[in-house]
Design an enzyme around this catalytic site. Structure first.
Site, short mmCIF file in Angstrom:
data_model
loop_
_atom_site.label_atom_id
_atom_site.label_comp_id
_atom_site.label_asym_id
_atom_site.label_seq_id
_atom_site.Cartn_x
_atom_site.Cartn_y
_atom_site.Cartn_z
CB SER A 8 -0.89 0.02 1.25
OG SER A 8 -1.35 1.34 1.46
CG HIS A 33 -3.98 -1.64 -1.36
ND1 HIS A 33 -5.13 -2.31 -1.67
CD2 HIS A 33 -4.29 -0.84 -0.29
CE1 HIS A 33 -6.10 -1.95 -0.85
NE2 HIS A 33 -5.61 -1.05 0.01
CG ASP A 35 -5.00 2.43 1.03
OD1 ASP A 35 -6.00 1.70 0.97
OD2 ASP A 35 -3.89 2.03 1.44
CG MET A 37 -7.91 7.39 2.89
SD MET A 37 -6.94 7.51 4.39
CE MET A 37 -6.30 5.84 4.47
CG HIS A 66 -9.20 0.36 -0.11
ND1 HIS A 66 -8.55 0.11 1.09
CD2 HIS A 66 -10.52 0.40 0.20
CE1 HIS A 66 -9.45 0.01 2.06
NE2 HIS A 66 -10.65 0.19 1.55
CG MET A 68 -10.94 3.50 2.66
SD MET A 68 -9.40 3.41 3.57
CE MET A 68 -8.25 3.48 2.21
CG MET A 137 -11.38 -2.32 5.65
SD MET A 137 -9.81 -1.92 4.84
CE MET A 137 -8.86 -1.18 6.16
N GLY A 145 -0.41 1.67 9.79
CA GLY A 145 0.33 1.47 11.03
C GLY A 145 -0.48 1.04 12.24
CG ASP A 175 -6.09 -2.59 3.57
OD1 ASP A 175 -5.00 -2.34 4.12
OD2 ASP A 175 -6.71 -1.78 2.86
C1 DX5 Z 1 -5.95 1.77 5.90
C2 DX5 Z 1 -5.60 1.44 4.48
C3 DX5 Z 1 -4.49 0.47 4.36
C4 DX5 Z 1 -3.19 0.88 4.99
C5 DX5 Z 1 -2.64 -0.35 5.63
O1 DX5 Z 1 -7.16 2.41 5.98
O2 DX5 Z 1 -6.70 0.91 3.77
O3 DX5 Z 1 -4.31 0.01 3.03
O4 DX5 Z 1 -2.26 1.39 4.10
O5 DX5 Z 1 -1.53 0.00 6.36
P1 DX5 Z 1 -0.77 -0.98 7.33
O6 DX5 Z 1 -0.28 -2.14 6.49
O7 DX5 Z 1 0.34 -0.13 7.84
O8 DX5 Z 1 -1.73 -1.42 8.39
ZN ZN Z 2 -6.36 -0.12 1.75
#
Ligand code: DX5
Ligand code: ZN
Length: 224
Positions: A8, A33, A35, A37, A66, A68, A137, A145, A175
């Protein structure tokens, strides 16, 4: 079943994004991946179309986007146009989830549906025939993190059982909080697409990919 590590880029160093993607490609990573947001569906804001368009020019990787975002139907065509190979929307964010999935397929890309940790598998089980992947999720969406939420393991198992029972070809992506110690739990539960952000990007990128790929192979080997 095809297993893929899906780094990601949320945890990437954006000053060196292109360079870091090249490193992933050199390590044989096929999925990226991405993300997105919006500061509404989740508290934080990440990045959107311009970033994807820029990296698309330089990479042939599979772009797994992805979303969000609230009411993602508004942006499906835009994300397909800027280079997504797959678009995942949240069940909780769509007014008409079936229609959103249809829109994604109409745009010519693969369709995923995602559920937050508190959303039961039951909410999307009627859609399994229509999607290419379900994203479970394993942390609250919004930030990298965080720690893997153990209660989600059961949902992965439940989903894999359903997919097998119905003899469907649906990938299960996980994820959040995936690293070299939680990866065993999720693979054994039935996940095959493994998103990892902070684990992969913090420190030695190539070394981390090698380490988690080795671990992945080792675990998959025990399943066969
Ligand atoms: C969180 C994201 C993830 C994120 C995962 O909302 O959808 O894709 O980057 O990060 P780690 O692997 O650090 O948990
Ligand atoms: Zn994600």
């Amino acid at each position: 079943m095809e297993y893929q590590l899906c780094p990601s880029i949320l945890s990437a160093d954006f000053n060196r994004l292109g360079e870091q993607i090249k490193i992933l490609e050199k390590e044989g990573v096929e999925w990226l991946h991405i993300d997105v947001m919006d500061g509404d569906f989740v508290p934080s804001i990440s990045f959107g179309m311009p970033v994807i368009r820029s990296i698309r020019k330089e990479s042939k990787m599979f772009f797994d986007v992805h979303l969000m975002v609230s009411a993602p139907e508004r942006y499906i065509q835009d994300f397909a146009d800027c280079g997504a190979d797959s678009i995942t929307v949240h069940a909780e964010a769509c007014e008409d989830l079936e229609r959103a999935i249809e829109q994604i397929h109409d745009a010519g890309v693969k369709a995923g549906v995602s559920i937050k940790p508190a959303t039961p598998v039951n909410d999307i089980s009627h859609l399994l025939e229509d999607v290419d992947m379900v994203l479970v999720m394993t942390v609250q969406p919004g930030f990298g993190g965080q720690k893997y939420i153990e209660e989600c393991t059961e949902k992965i198992q439940e989903l894999r059982e359903l997919i097998e029972k119905e003899e469907l070809d649906v990938d299960i992506q996980v994820d959040g909080g995936i690293n070299d110690s939680t990866i065993e739990t999720v693979i054994k539960a039935g996940a095959n697409l493994l998103v990892a952000g902070s684990y992969v990007f913090n420190g030695d990128l190539a070394g981390n990919v090698k380490k988690i790929n080795r671990k992945m192979k080792e675990i998959i080997g025990t399943l066969e």
